[in-house]
Design an enzyme around this catalytic site. Structure first.
Site, PDB file in Angstrom:
ATOM      1  N   GLN A  10       0.676  -1.224   0.019  1.00  0.00           N
ATOM      2  CA  GLN A  10       0.157  -0.036  -0.160  1.00  0.00           C
ATOM      3  C   GLN A  10       0.895   1.293   0.031  1.00  0.00           C
ATOM      4  OE1 GLN A  10      -3.155  -0.620   2.579  1.00  0.00           O
ATOM      5  NE2 GLN A  10      -3.873   1.599   2.682  1.00  0.00           N
ATOM      6  N   SER A  88       3.992  -6.472   2.833  1.00  0.00           N
ATOM      7  CA  SER A  88       2.842  -6.234   3.501  1.00  0.00           C
ATOM      8  C   SER A  88       1.821  -6.710   2.527  1.00  0.00           C
ATOM      9  CB  SER A  88       2.397  -4.717   3.745  1.00  0.00           C
ATOM     10  OG  SER A  88       1.269  -4.706   4.549  1.00  0.00           O
ATOM     11  N   LEU A  89       0.897  -6.229   1.882  1.00  0.00           N
ATOM     12  CA  LEU A  89      -0.156  -6.659   1.061  1.00  0.00           C
ATOM     13  C   LEU A  89       0.545  -7.312  -0.176  1.00  0.00           C
ATOM     14  CD1 LEU A  89      -3.081  -6.299  -0.814  1.00  0.00           C
ATOM     15  CD2 LEU A  89      -1.759  -4.197  -1.802  1.00  0.00           C
ATOM     16  N   ARG A 113      -9.391  -8.571   3.532  1.00  0.00           N
ATOM     17  CA  ARG A 113      -8.520  -7.911   4.267  1.00  0.00           C
ATOM     18  C   ARG A 113      -8.590  -6.464   4.197  1.00  0.00           C
ATOM     19  NH1 ARG A 113      -2.975  -5.961   3.414  1.00  0.00           N
ATOM     20  NH2 ARG A 113      -1.655  -6.801   4.953  1.00  0.00           N
ATOM     21  N   HIS A 195      -0.003  -3.442  11.191  1.00  0.00           N
ATOM     22  CA  HIS A 195       0.896  -4.364  11.557  1.00  0.00           C
ATOM     23  C   HIS A 195       1.524  -4.126  13.022  1.00  0.00           C
ATOM     24  CE1 HIS A 195       1.720  -5.774   7.535  1.00  0.00           C
ATOM     25  NE2 HIS A 195       2.015  -4.560   6.965  1.00  0.00           N
ATOM     26  N   GLN A 244       0.932 -11.686   9.992  1.00  0.00           N
ATOM     27  CA  GLN A 244       1.457 -10.544   9.458  1.00  0.00           C
ATOM     28  C   GLN A 244       0.576  -9.278   9.565  1.00  0.00           C
ATOM     29  OE1 GLN A 244       0.345  -8.674   5.562  1.00  0.00           O
ATOM     30  NE2 GLN A 244       2.056  -9.751   4.609  1.00  0.00           N
TER      31      GLN A 244
END
Length: 293
Positions: A10, A88-89, A113, A195, A244
């Site tokens: 992101q 991440s994503l 998500r 996170h 995560q």
């Protein structure tokens, strides 16, 4: 040469993303049209448009980056990688591109998500801050000394760590980081504490969706954010994907482990060039390129 494919997270979105790809490739058009059906709204209209603001909402941003990245990986005639990872994503993009999930199933997970994280941001206020030029160990110690919830969230490169948590705890941590010699410790314009433990409600919602999604072994090892280690076991992959949401992205360690395991050529696949910049700082000796259209 050992090729590693990496996928952005992101913040890498840009107006017009994916439009050129859609126009030149019949396969890309088919995949993006299918994505519109799955999501229940024409996300490509937002992706191809001129408004950066319309792309900012988490429920839009995450699916848009995932679609762009995976379609680009599928439609660019790339050789199979030796290993893959995503920030991440981007870990979802890496797994879909490596065949651990079908594109459609992975997109549904990303949509869950994104929606869960956006709801969590609205219900559980929090924020993040970037800390520049302070050792990771010092950052960890300062976070542990603060009142309230604040943890390192993104180990992006040497000298660049993002912390995440409650606003008051972030403010306290930033003041202490500056006192300890950080070049900068500044809050980021984000909608929540990604996170960190504040994402626990989103983790619970995603757990139910992941449990219903078929996973299989990827065609190459995928280095996961939580451990910075390669995974091919579907059960391990699923567990790490869930962890995560509330745990740090160990990107610095991930790139170092990939290089140690033989990666000498990195290709960032998806919008932007953020990961290329991070790889350049972490492992300046490797070949490092990107494709974004």
């Amino acid at each position: 040469m050992s090729k590693a494919y990496i996928f952005p997270g992101q913040g890498s979105q840009f107006p017009g993303m994916g439009k050129a790809l859609y126009e030149r490739s019949a396969e890309a058009r088919e995949m993006m049209d299918k994505a519109n059906e799955i999501l229940g709204f024409p996300i490509t209209d937002i992706m191809f448009g001129e408004s950066a603001e319309d792309l900012k909402a988490t429920r839009v941003t995450q699916p848009a980056i995932f679609i762009h990245s995976v379609v680009l990986a599928r439609c660019s005639g790339l050789e199979a990688p030796s290993m893959a990872a995503g920030h991440s994503l981007g870990e979802f993009s890496a797994l879909a591109a490596a065949g651990a999930m079908d594109f459609e199933d992975a997109l549904r997970l990303v949509a869950v998500r994104a929606s869960a994280m956006q709801k969590c941001c609205e219900q559980v206020p929090g924020t993040m801050a970037a800390v520049i030029n302070l050792p990771a160990e010092t950052i960890e110690e300062i976070c542990a000394s603060c009142t309230g919830i604040v943890i390192p969230a993104n180990y992006n490169s040497d000298g660049q760590v993002v912390i995440s948590g409650e606003a008051a705890a972030i403010a306290e941590a930033c003041a202490k980081m500056k006192e300890a010699g950080a070049k900068r410790a500044l809050p980021l314009p984000v909608s929540g504490a990604f996170h960190s433990p504040l994402m626990e409600p989103a983790r619970l919602e995603l757990a139910e969706a992941i449990d219903k999604t078929p996973f299989r072994a990827p065609v190459c090892p995928v280095y996961q954010n939580v451990t910075a280690l390669p995974s091919t076991d579907p059960d391990v992959i699923k567990d790490n994907l869930l962890r995560q949401l509330t745990a740090p992205v160990r990107w610095t360690q991930t790139i170092r482990n990939m290089v140690a395991d033989g990666a000498d050529s990195f290709l960032e696949i998806g919008p932007g060039s953020v990961l290329q910049g991070l790889v350049k700082r972490i492992a300046p000796e490797v070949e490092n390129q990107g494709i974004s259209e």
